[in-house]
Write a protein that holds these residues in place. Structure first.
Motif, PDB file in Angstrom:
ATOM      1  N   ILE A 181      52.027  74.321 -19.140  1.00  0.00           N
ATOM      2  CA  ILE A 181      52.971  75.181 -20.387  1.00  0.00           C
ATOM      3  C   ILE A 181      54.370  74.629 -20.208  1.00  0.00           C
ATOM      4  CG2 ILE A 181      51.641  77.198 -20.202  1.00  0.00           C
ATOM      5  CD1 ILE A 181      54.056  78.618 -18.478  1.00  0.00           C
ATOM      6  N   TRP A 182      55.321  74.657 -21.174  1.00  0.00           N
ATOM      7  CA  TRP A 182      56.668  73.880 -21.325  1.00  0.00           C
ATOM      8  C   TRP A 182      57.509  74.699 -20.408  1.00  0.00           C
ATOM      9  CZ3 TRP A 182      58.825  69.854 -22.383  1.00  0.00           C
ATOM     10  CH2 TRP A 182      60.401  69.679 -22.608  1.00  0.00           C
ATOM     11  N   GLN A 183      57.670  76.172 -20.599  1.00  0.00           N
ATOM     12  CA  GLN A 183      58.897  76.710 -19.754  1.00  0.00           C
ATOM     13  C   GLN A 183      58.488  78.127 -19.469  1.00  0.00           C
ATOM     14  OE1 GLN A 183      62.115  76.743 -22.483  1.00  0.00           O
ATOM     15  NE2 GLN A 183      63.560  77.304 -20.818  1.00  0.00           N
ATOM     16  N   VAL A 184      59.068  78.416 -18.121  1.00  0.00           N
ATOM     17  CA  VAL A 184      58.870  79.839 -17.871  1.00  0.00           C
ATOM     18  C   VAL A 184      60.682  80.612 -17.683  1.00  0.00           C
ATOM     19  CG1 VAL A 184      58.559  81.506 -16.001  1.00  0.00           C
ATOM     20  CG2 VAL A 184      57.056  79.513 -16.361  1.00  0.00           C
ATOM     21  N   VAL A 185      60.564  81.629 -18.296  1.00  0.00           N
ATOM     22  CA  VAL A 185      62.105  82.087 -18.248  1.00  0.00           C
ATOM     23  C   VAL A 185      61.869  83.638 -17.947  1.00  0.00           C
ATOM     24  CG1 VAL A 185      62.618  80.673 -20.224  1.00  0.00           C
ATOM     25  CG2 VAL A 185      61.827  82.920 -20.768  1.00  0.00           C
ATOM     26  N   ASP A 186      62.895  84.322 -17.385  1.00  0.00           N
ATOM     27  CA  ASP A 186      62.979  85.740 -17.107  1.00  0.00           C
ATOM     28  C   ASP A 186      62.613  86.389 -18.331  1.00  0.00           C
ATOM     29  OD1 ASP A 186      63.885  85.285 -14.642  1.00  0.00           O
ATOM     30  OD2 ASP A 186      65.987  85.128 -14.937  1.00  0.00           O
ATOM     31  N   ASP A 187      61.776  87.537 -17.969  1.00  0.00           N
ATOM     32  CA  ASP A 187      61.205  88.426 -19.018  1.00  0.00           C
ATOM     33  C   ASP A 187      62.257  88.783 -20.119  1.00  0.00           C
ATOM     34  OD1 ASP A 187      59.311  88.256 -17.022  1.00  0.00           O
ATOM     35  OD2 ASP A 187      58.567  90.307 -17.410  1.00  0.00           O
ATOM     36  N   ALA A 188      63.419  89.085 -19.792  1.00  0.00           N
ATOM     37  CA  ALA A 188      64.418  89.550 -20.776  1.00  0.00           C
ATOM     38  C   ALA A 188      65.102  88.433 -21.642  1.00  0.00           C
ATOM     39  CB  ALA A 188      65.658  90.382 -19.898  1.00  0.00           C
ATOM     40  N   GLU A 189      64.660  87.101 -21.013  1.00  0.00           N
ATOM     41  CA  GLU A 189      65.224  86.146 -22.021  1.00  0.00           C
ATOM     42  C   GLU A 189      63.972  85.423 -22.877  1.00  0.00           C
ATOM     43  OE1 GLU A 189      66.754  83.276 -19.375  1.00  0.00           O
ATOM     44  OE2 GLU A 189      68.009  84.528 -18.211  1.00  0.00           O
ATOM     45  N   LEU A 190      62.937  86.087 -22.837  1.00  0.00           N
ATOM     46  CA  LEU A 190      61.926  85.377 -23.685  1.00  0.00           C
ATOM     47  C   LEU A 190      62.032  85.407 -25.063  1.00  0.00           C
ATOM     48  CD1 LEU A 190      58.992  83.930 -23.242  1.00  0.00           C
ATOM     49  CD2 LEU A 190      58.067  86.310 -23.739  1.00  0.00           C
ATOM     50  N   ALA A 191      62.125  86.368 -25.549  1.00  0.00           N
ATOM     51  CA  ALA A 191      62.402  86.676 -27.127  1.00  0.00           C
ATOM     52  C   ALA A 191      63.341  85.782 -27.640  1.00  0.00           C
ATOM     53  CB  ALA A 191      62.669  88.049 -27.449  1.00  0.00           C
ATOM     54  N   ASP A 192      64.709  85.658 -26.851  1.00  0.00           N
ATOM     55  CA  ASP A 192      65.828  85.056 -27.526  1.00  0.00           C
ATOM     56  C   ASP A 192      65.436  83.211 -27.267  1.00  0.00           C
ATOM     57  OD1 ASP A 192      67.204  87.145 -28.333  1.00  0.00           O
ATOM     58  OD2 ASP A 192      68.398  87.306 -26.445  1.00  0.00           O
ATOM     59  N   THR A 193      65.151  83.001 -26.060  1.00  0.00           N
ATOM     60  CA  THR A 193      64.733  81.769 -25.887  1.00  0.00           C
ATOM     61  C   THR A 193      63.586  81.048 -26.573  1.00  0.00           C
ATOM     62  OG1 THR A 193      65.385  81.873 -23.537  1.00  0.00           O
ATOM     63  CG2 THR A 193      64.118  80.067 -24.155  1.00  0.00           C
ATOM     64  N   SER A 194      62.662  81.831 -26.931  1.00  0.00           N
ATOM     65  CA  SER A 194      61.359  81.249 -28.007  1.00  0.00           C
ATOM     66  C   SER A 194      61.960  81.152 -29.251  1.00  0.00           C
ATOM     67  CB  SER A 194      60.346  82.018 -27.577  1.00  0.00           C
ATOM     68  OG  SER A 194      60.586  83.443 -27.869  1.00  0.00           O
ATOM     69  N   LEU A 195      62.688  82.412 -29.787  1.00  0.00           N
ATOM     70  CA  LEU A 195      63.179  82.223 -31.072  1.00  0.00           C
ATOM     71  C   LEU A 195      64.267  81.129 -31.405  1.00  0.00           C
ATOM     72  CD1 LEU A 195      63.111  83.505 -33.808  1.00  0.00           C
ATOM     73  CD2 LEU A 195      64.815  85.121 -33.154  1.00  0.00           C
ATOM     74  N   THR A 196      65.097  80.785 -30.548  1.00  0.00           N
ATOM     75  CA  THR A 196      66.129  79.793 -30.402  1.00  0.00           C
ATOM     76  C   THR A 196      65.353  78.367 -30.527  1.00  0.00           C
ATOM     77  OG1 THR A 196      67.814  81.118 -29.221  1.00  0.00           O
ATOM     78  CG2 THR A 196      68.157  78.719 -29.280  1.00  0.00           C
ATOM     79  N   LEU A 197      64.457  78.246 -29.667  1.00  0.00           N
ATOM     80  CA  LEU A 197      63.578  76.960 -29.932  1.00  0.00           C
ATOM     81  C   LEU A 197      63.064  76.805 -31.261  1.00  0.00           C
ATOM     82  CD1 LEU A 197      62.364  74.404 -28.817  1.00  0.00           C
ATOM     83  CD2 LEU A 197      60.454  75.882 -27.763  1.00  0.00           C
ATOM     84  N   ALA A 198      62.287  78.287 -31.824  1.00  0.00           N
ATOM     85  CA  ALA A 198      61.743  77.741 -33.032  1.00  0.00           C
ATOM     86  C   ALA A 198      62.807  77.518 -34.243  1.00  0.00           C
ATOM     87  CB  ALA A 198      61.099  79.191 -33.229  1.00  0.00           C
ATOM     88  N   ARG A 199      63.719  78.274 -33.983  1.00  0.00           N
ATOM     89  CA  ARG A 199      64.845  77.947 -34.991  1.00  0.00           C
ATOM     90  C   ARG A 199      65.276  76.479 -35.017  1.00  0.00           C
ATOM     91  NH1 ARG A 199      68.191  83.870 -34.699  1.00  0.00           N
ATOM     92  NH2 ARG A 199      66.823  85.094 -36.266  1.00  0.00           N
ATOM     93  N   HIS A 200      65.422  75.958 -33.953  1.00  0.00           N
ATOM     94  CA  HIS A 200      65.720  74.581 -33.682  1.00  0.00           C
ATOM     95  C   HIS A 200      64.778  73.725 -34.333  1.00  0.00           C
ATOM     96  CE1 HIS A 200      67.214  70.670 -32.145  1.00  0.00           C
ATOM     97  NE2 HIS A 200      65.747  70.602 -31.653  1.00  0.00           N
ATOM     98  N   LEU A 201      63.605  73.843 -33.999  1.00  0.00           N
ATOM     99  CA  LEU A 201      62.455  72.924 -34.746  1.00  0.00           C
ATOM    100  C   LEU A 201      62.244  73.251 -36.141  1.00  0.00           C
ATOM    101  CD1 LEU A 201      59.785  73.623 -32.073  1.00  0.00           C
ATOM    102  CD2 LEU A 201      61.013  71.359 -32.502  1.00  0.00           C
ATOM    103  N   ALA A 202      62.762  74.307 -36.679  1.00  0.00           N
ATOM    104  CA  ALA A 202      62.737  74.534 -38.099  1.00  0.00           C
ATOM    105  C   ALA A 202      63.864  73.795 -38.877  1.00  0.00           C
ATOM    106  CB  ALA A 202      62.854  75.919 -38.400  1.00  0.00           C
ATOM    107  N   THR A 203      64.631  73.352 -38.040  1.00  0.00           N
ATOM    108  CA  THR A 203      65.606  72.518 -38.682  1.00  0.00           C
ATOM    109  C   THR A 203      65.502  70.946 -38.693  1.00  0.00           C
ATOM    110  OG1 THR A 203      67.320  72.156 -36.897  1.00  0.00           O
ATOM    111  CG2 THR A 203      67.479  74.231 -38.256  1.00  0.00           C
TER     112      THR A 203
END
Length: 262
Positions: A181-203
């Motif tokens: 897998i690519w990355q492991v993050v603290d549970d509280a950070e998962l939603a923000d980290t994954s959405l930030t990556l998705a929004r970046h790729l969408a640009t």
């Protein structure tokens, strides 16, 4: 009908949430059908430039709901191959062929087909508390949803054999250490980290990203000569895209690019 799949599109990202939290988001037939409709929308809609798949509640996906596969000891044996052919194989093929990045945000247990579904996405970010379980062997079954293809390629043959034959739980951190897998993050950070990556790729230059994805998948079965031909052909296609022209213009003008995805 219950909404077993939730989806919404914002800033070029389609977020898909597996939504049977009381069953750890395990699949039944209706859930498969609803997910297929979302993926068809993603294929058709050019404004969708990245997919983000996650689970509701405390699990990502526990695989197949065995309540839908209850075996009558006095009845005929079930045809599980029909379920694989009807639902899981089309799902794997659709995700692989989608010319857009697909991110899995694994928020909890990913077991059986849920684990192979996650690993079949282009990038996987997992919460630290998440785990992966190749539970098939515990039921006398074979890994499906692409499992026997994915495991040797993400973990290597020896580790793939151990994971598949033993069915032991593997932590998110172990999966990252093994390069699965690519990355492991603290549970509280998962939603923000994954959405930030998705929004970046969408640009980013979506057409080119789709070609990268297809080239890397093709390399798994190609010789070097075949892959060099793929690179030649895909580079020719990429060089004719609007995004390539924008990328070069932005570079020469020393400004941020504004990719259209075309």
């Amino acid at each position: 009908m219950d909404a077993f799949i939730l989806s919404h599109v914002e800033q070029g990202v389609m977020t898909i949430t597996l939504n049977r939290p009381e069953r750890l988001n395990s699949f039944n037939d209706v859930m498969h059908q609803q997910l297929a409709e979302c993926l068809k929308q993603a294929e058709r809609d050019d404004t969708i430039r990245c997919l983000l798949i996650t689970g509701a509640g405390r699990g990502f996906c526990a695989g197949q709901d065995l309540n839908d596969r209850n075996v009558d000891p006095n009845g005929p044996a079930p045809d599980l191959g029909m379920s694989v052919e009807r639902f899981y194989n089309p799902l794997v093929r659709r995700l692989a062929k989608l010319p857009k990045p697909v991110i899995a945000a694994v928020n909890g247990v990913a077991a059986g087909a849920g684990a192979t579904l996650a690993l079949g996405c282009d990038m996987v970010i997992a919460a630290r508390s998440a785990n992966f379980v190749m539970a098939f062997s515990k039921l006398g079954l074979v890994p499906d949803c692409g499992g026997t293809w994915l495991l040797p390629r993400t973990a290597g043959r020896a580790r793939a054999m151990g994971l598949a034959l033993l069915g032991d739980k593997m932590s998110a951190e172990q999966a990252q250490q093994w390069g699965m897998i690519w990355q492991v993050v603290d549970d509280a950070e998962l939603a923000d980290t994954s959405l930030t990556l998705a929004r970046h790729l969408a640009t980013q230059p979506t057409y080119g990203l789709g070609l990268i994805k297809q080239a890397l998948l093709a390399s798994e079965t190609h010789t070097l000569d075949q892959q060099l031909d793929i690179e030649r052909d895909f580079q020719r296609m990429a060089g004719r895209s609007d995004d390539y022209r924008e990328g070069v213009s932005a570079f020469l003008a020393k400004r941020p690019p504004q990719f259209s995805g075309k």
